[in-house]
Write an enzyme that holds these catalytic residues in place. Structure first.
Site, PDB file in Angstrom:
ATOM      1  CB  SER A 129      32.169   8.138 -71.469  1.00 28.67           C
ATOM      2  OG  SER A 129      32.170   8.843 -70.236  1.00 28.67           O
ATOM      3  CG  ASP A 130      38.092   5.965 -69.007  1.00 30.11           C
ATOM      4  OD1 ASP A 130      37.819   6.240 -67.819  1.00 30.11           O
ATOM      5  OD2 ASP A 130      39.150   5.374 -69.325  1.00 30.11           O
ATOM      6  CD1 TRP A 131      38.012  11.820 -65.338  1.00 34.04           C
ATOM      7  CD2 TRP A 131      37.225  10.490 -63.713  1.00 34.04           C
ATOM      8  NE1 TRP A 131      38.021  12.523 -64.175  1.00 34.04           N
ATOM      9  CE2 TRP A 131      37.543  11.739 -63.154  1.00 34.04           C
ATOM     10  CE3 TRP A 131      36.717   9.494 -62.867  1.00 34.04           C
ATOM     11  CZ2 TRP A 131      37.389  12.030 -61.806  1.00 34.04           C
ATOM     12  CZ3 TRP A 131      36.558   9.776 -61.514  1.00 34.04           C
ATOM     13  CH2 TRP A 131      36.885  11.028 -60.996  1.00 34.04           C
ATOM     14  CB  ALA A 185      36.057   9.583 -72.600  1.00 32.84           C
TER      15      ALA A 185
END
Ligand code: NOJ
Length: 733
Positions: A279-281, A283
């Site tokens: 995932s992005d940070w 997310a």
């Protein structure tokens, strides 16, 4: 009626997206090893493999490693720390599973290359591949196994600060750059200690954020998704990308990090991706803010179910997965599936056999001569000459006095651009340094004139006086590095602060004036375009910025860059991009009720693909191998290019098509081929492109890839506007 006519051949011409095998990441021997390891892992250890924390952002990371509660870190930036943490993972945990260290190696590690938007302006995938190779080598020497790059988000809105991080507005160019970067980072063998895993991001359509405001909502049709935003990701997967990052944004009501349609249906089932998704940070945690999860636990559930394998810097998986499996809310197979993908990449990287990085390697790697030379080559090729009235450029090297003016002239930090993780200002050649190096320091005058962002005009007078003493004024203006990149969206696209005043005042002094732009996005510069004699778009070019600019200004390099993105006249035209639809009322200057503005031209300031050279190229003799072809057929399109000017130079020959009548509306032009060539004065070459179902098709109403019979236009030329034009017809079998 049309539908009926098409019915027969749609099936024949069907060119369904096939499950891609090119990027297959499975190896029988690795799968066997995972088969043996997985059953030995406790549930806690499995979940640990799906957890990634940012080093320095969690208390007691060593203890987390010892307990097997974390499988990856980001932001471990030196080899000593990497090896120390890795030693805990492989020597002090029950199963000795190595950690994978990820970092944002976006456009170079310590040798900073041009920002990705500028790299795309080279239209030279081979060169971009070499730069990614170097970035990988340097990053690997510092203990990095994995980069959160390339960013392959198509961006049609220059307000969005992250436009700097990608290849611009076009899916075809974007796909070429995505492929080149993945190949560069990963090389032929991920287990080679000098390669790192790639992570195309941000999956998907993050660049379509409404209003260009970072993290904002995205609502686009499935056609737009598949034809514009997905192609670079698909190219990256086909090139063998080992991981993918799921994005922050909402996509048509289902956030990208909880989106089963994109993460599982398309990525896994259609494309056959076998790597892992991070995932992005946080997310996953943000699914609560999006309003699709009522708790962190729900968020973890939705993300894992959708196909996000690793939770970056959020505690959703860490805190809730074990418990959810125990309670029967999450089947253990979901966890196993994700753990398998993570372990697969760790095995592919050779981390089980070679978990440590030789700390001595960095000495011979970081800022190596070859790296700096390649950075210079890429920086030169990224520069786009936007205007050159009366052949003002190149400048003679024997000018008596050259005034170098502007807040970015004697600046190093901002030339690194955003995400220049290991980059240091001291490594950078400023524009002033570059010019002094080129013609000697004695004849170079310098004044700052004004700041980058502040509105004070007190220094302008002095700058004007200085310009008056010179034969030429070079104005180095633009944006600071923090004005683009993440969370750096702008509502204005003009030069910030008092810089336009400075340009106007220096120009009014009557000295021949050159503007050198430094920026992470297209800027709206209509006044400059109209008045100033020469404009050099230099983006943010990294460590060799100043040298590359000086080479161009004084003619040691003949500029060859072409815009990977449209330059608007004003922010009010945004989004403005070349491959738009025709509408029912295409703009006509003489007709009010057509698609345009009452207070501004509808056309851009500079179109996609545009860029000048110090020489002139003539295009002639467009040839088509046939004028009729079957939907499965292939067509060769060629044109001659002649260097009719005084200098040798490179040219980017571009091919565009238009499907004139189709069952769904098609863009007025679509890039479907490009080639960078080099010609000496008087030299001529024939450039040939091949078009087939891949290039001519589109997604029909049933979301099938089809080539429909009917008329096509084809153009070969120097940009998306001027070109030789041909026609052909696809005929029913
Ligand atoms: C957030 C950014 O969106 C992403 O691009 C980056 O890779 C991560 N942070 C990690 O730094």
């Amino acid at each position: 009626m049309k539908e009926r006519r098409y019915a027969a051949w749609v099936l024949l011409a069907l060119f369904l997206p096939i499950r891609s095998f090119a990027g297959d990441l499975t190896r029988p021997e690795i799968e066997r090893k995972i088969d043996q390891l997985l059953p030995r892992m406790t549930l806690e250890e499995k979940v640990g493999q799906l957890v990634q924390y940012s080093y320095g952002r969690v208390p007691n990371p060593e203890e987390l490693i010892r307990q097997g509660m974390v499988g990856s870190f980001l932001n471990v930036r030196d080899v000593e720390t990497a090896n120390r943490l890795q030693a805990i993972a492989v020597r002090e945990t029950r199963l000795g599973i190595p950690l994978i260290f990820g970092n944002d190696v976006i456009h170079g590690c310590r040798t900073i290359f041009p920002i990705p938007l500028a790299e795309a302006a080279t239209w030279n995938p081979d060169l971009v591949r070499r730069c990614a190779r170097i970035a990988a080598r340097e990053a690997a020497s510092l203990g990095t196994h994995w980069t959160f790059a390339p960013m392959v988000d198509i961006a049609r809105d220059p307000r969005w600060g992250r436009i700097a991080e990608g290849a611009g507005e076009d899916p075809f160019l974007g796909a070429a750059m995505a492929r080149a970067k993945v190949e560069g980072f990963q090389g032929d063998d991920l287990a080679d200690p000098e390669t790192i895993a790639a992570c195309p991001k941000h999956y998907v359509a993050y660049g379509a954020a409404l209003g260009g405001r970072d993290y904002n909502t995205v609502d686009i049709s499935e056609w737009e998704l598949r034809e514009t935003y997905l192609p670079p990701f698909r190219a990256a997967v086909e090139a063998g990308a080992a991981t993918i990052m799921s994005a922050f944004n909402d996509l048509n009501g289902v956030p990208a990090s909880a989106n089963r349609f994109t993460l599982t249906r398309i990525l896994r089932e259609e494309w056959g991706f076998e790597g892992f998704v991070v995932s992005d940070w946080d997310a996953i945690g943000e699914l609560v803010n999006h309003g699709v999860a009522s708790s962190l636990e729900d968020a973890a559930f939705l993300a894992l179910r959708a196909g996000v394998d690793m939770d970056m810097m959020g505690s959703a998986y860490h805190r809730h997965l074990v418990d959810m499996v125990r309670r029967g809310r999450v089947p253990e197979e979901w966890v196993d599936r994700s753990v398998r993908r993570v372990l697969r990449v760790k095995y592919l990287l050779g981390l089980f056999d070679r978990p440590f990085t030789d700390p001595k390697r960095q000495q011979r790697t970081i800022l190596a001569r070859e790296h700096l030379d390649t950075a210079l080559q890429e920086a030169r090729e990224a520069i786009v000459l936007l205007k050159n009235e009366g052949g003002l450029l190149p400048l003679r090297k024997d000018l008596a006095r050259v005034a170098v003016i502007g807040p970015l002239a004697d600046n190093r930090t901002d030339l690194l651009g955003s995400w220049s993780m290991e980059g240091r200002a001291e490594d950078v050649i400023s524009v002033l340094d570059g010019i002094r190096e080129k013609i000697g320091p004695q004849r170079v005058l310098h004044a700052r004139g004004c700041g980058i962002k502040d509105s004070s005009t007190t220094g302008i007078e002095e700058a004007v006086a200085l310009a008056r003493q010179a034969n030429v004024a070079i104005l180095v203006v633009g944006e600071s590095a923090d004005m683009s990149g993440e969370a750096a969206s702008r509502a204005y696209l003009d030069l910030p602060g008092a810089q336009l005043d400075l340009v106007k005042r220096v120009w009014a002094a009557g000295v021949p004036t050159v503007v050198v732009l430094i920026n992470g996005r297209p800027l709206a510069i209509p006044w400059i375009a109209e008045h100033v004699g020469a404009i050099v778009e230099s983006w943010q070019l990294g460590v060799q910025h100043g040298r590359a600019v000086a080479d161009v200004l004084f003619g040691d390099y003949n500029p060859s860059g072409k815009l990977p993105v449209t330059f608007p006249r004003t922010v009010g035209q945004v989004p403005i991009y070349y491959n738009h639809k025709n509408t029912g009322r295409p703009p006509l200057a003489t007709e009010k009720y057509t698609s345009k503005y009452i207070d501004e031209d509808w056309q851009p300031l500079y179109p996609f693909g545009y860029g000048l050279s110090y020489t002139n190229f003539r295009y002639e003799n467009l040839q088509l191998s046939q004028t009729k072809l079957l939907p499965f057929g292939r067509l060769l399109v060629s044109a001659d290019v002649v260097n009719i000017g005084p200098r040798a130079g490179e040219e980017v020959v571009q091919l565009y098509i238009r499907d004139v009548v189709a069952s769904r509306t098609r863009p007025v032009r679509e890039l479907r081929g490009f080639r960078k060539i080099y010609l000496r004065p008087g030299e001529r070459t024939t450039v040939t492109f091949e078009l087939g179902p891949h290039e001519l098709g589109f997604y029909n109403g049933q979301m099938e890839w089809v080539v429909e019979p009917g008329e096509f236009r084809v153009w070969v030329g120097p940009n998306s506007v001027e070109a030789l034009e041909g026609r052909f017809e696809v005929v029913s079998p």
